[in-house]
Design an enzyme around this catalytic site. Sequence first.
Site, PDB file in Angstrom:
ATOM      1  N   ASN A 130      17.516 107.596 -39.570  1.00  0.00           N
ATOM      2  CA  ASN A 130      16.753 107.038 -40.630  1.00  0.00           C
ATOM      3  C   ASN A 130      17.251 107.201 -42.047  1.00  0.00           C
ATOM      4  OD1 ASN A 130      14.757 108.236 -38.318  1.00  0.00           O
ATOM      5  ND2 ASN A 130      14.647 106.206 -38.465  1.00  0.00           N
ATOM      6  N   ASP A 147      13.735 102.252 -35.662  1.00  0.00           N
ATOM      7  CA  ASP A 147      13.707 101.575 -37.056  1.00  0.00           C
ATOM      8  C   ASP A 147      14.868 102.355 -37.860  1.00  0.00           C
ATOM      9  OD1 ASP A 147      12.966 100.181 -39.240  1.00  0.00           O
ATOM     10  OD2 ASP A 147      11.373 101.477 -39.701  1.00  0.00           O
ATOM     11  N   ILE A 167      16.714 105.939 -47.243  1.00  0.00           N
ATOM     12  CA  ILE A 167      15.850 106.725 -46.112  1.00  0.00           C
ATOM     13  C   ILE A 167      14.804 105.518 -45.621  1.00  0.00           C
ATOM     14  CG2 ILE A 167      14.123 108.382 -45.866  1.00  0.00           C
ATOM     15  CD1 ILE A 167      14.951 109.628 -48.461  1.00  0.00           C
ATOM     16  N   CYS A 168      14.512 105.557 -44.361  1.00  0.00           N
ATOM     17  CA  CYS A 168      13.843 104.709 -43.802  1.00  0.00           C
ATOM     18  C   CYS A 168      12.545 105.281 -43.379  1.00  0.00           C
ATOM     19  CB  CYS A 168      14.526 103.874 -42.547  1.00  0.00           C
ATOM     20  SG  CYS A 168      13.565 102.872 -41.703  1.00  0.00           S
ATOM     21  N   LEU A 169      11.635 105.468 -44.163  1.00  0.00           N
ATOM     22  CA  LEU A 169      10.219 105.852 -44.050  1.00  0.00           C
ATOM     23  C   LEU A 169       9.379 104.637 -44.664  1.00  0.00           C
ATOM     24  CD1 LEU A 169       8.694 108.490 -43.136  1.00  0.00           C
ATOM     25  CD2 LEU A 169       8.930 109.166 -45.664  1.00  0.00           C
TER      26      LEU A 169
END
Length: 185
Positions: free
Chosen positions: A104, A144, A111-113
């Site tokens: 992520n 994701d 950042i994939c949040l």
Amino acid sequence: MLKLFSVKDKQKQQEAQNPGGLKPGKMSAGELRIQKDMAELNLPPNITISFPDGKDKYMHFFIVIRPDEGIYRGGKFTFEFTIPTGYPHDAPKVLCTTKVYHPNIDLEGKICLNILREDWKPVLSISSVVYGLQFLFLDPNPDDPLNKEAAQMFVDNPRQFEQYVQRAIQVGTYINNVHFPACMA
């Protein structure tokens, strides 16, 4: 009549010097909210915060997370936070400054949040973001990914993935021709 024009000229000068329109000493709504968030922030011992521009400058700061469990235990990961003027209506901008092999987090530190993107809501706080980041180290989400290679390795060969991560944390290593420097806590 002359005095009226001089007052207007003075106002125009002040507006040019202060494009945000705030009077000197006044805080924006975003600054007031981040100040409240910081006052309520209660970090666990494995997370620290620093303010490079001074302790009273909350619009830019660094958070260091040292996971004490999970795949990333023993590592030290730094995140740079930049708070936009539209905060809390606009999400904070967060970048991982530590190069990390993570599904992520990409190689540029993005950042994939979800709460930093489409799920951000003004009721969320800096505390929500910090705990979201901490959770990424406890439970990476390969569904994701930003780093698709890391996500695929995490799914296909979790043991190998953990070995890569621990080697990168402890001594640094190359993974798929990309160098990951050591980042031990």
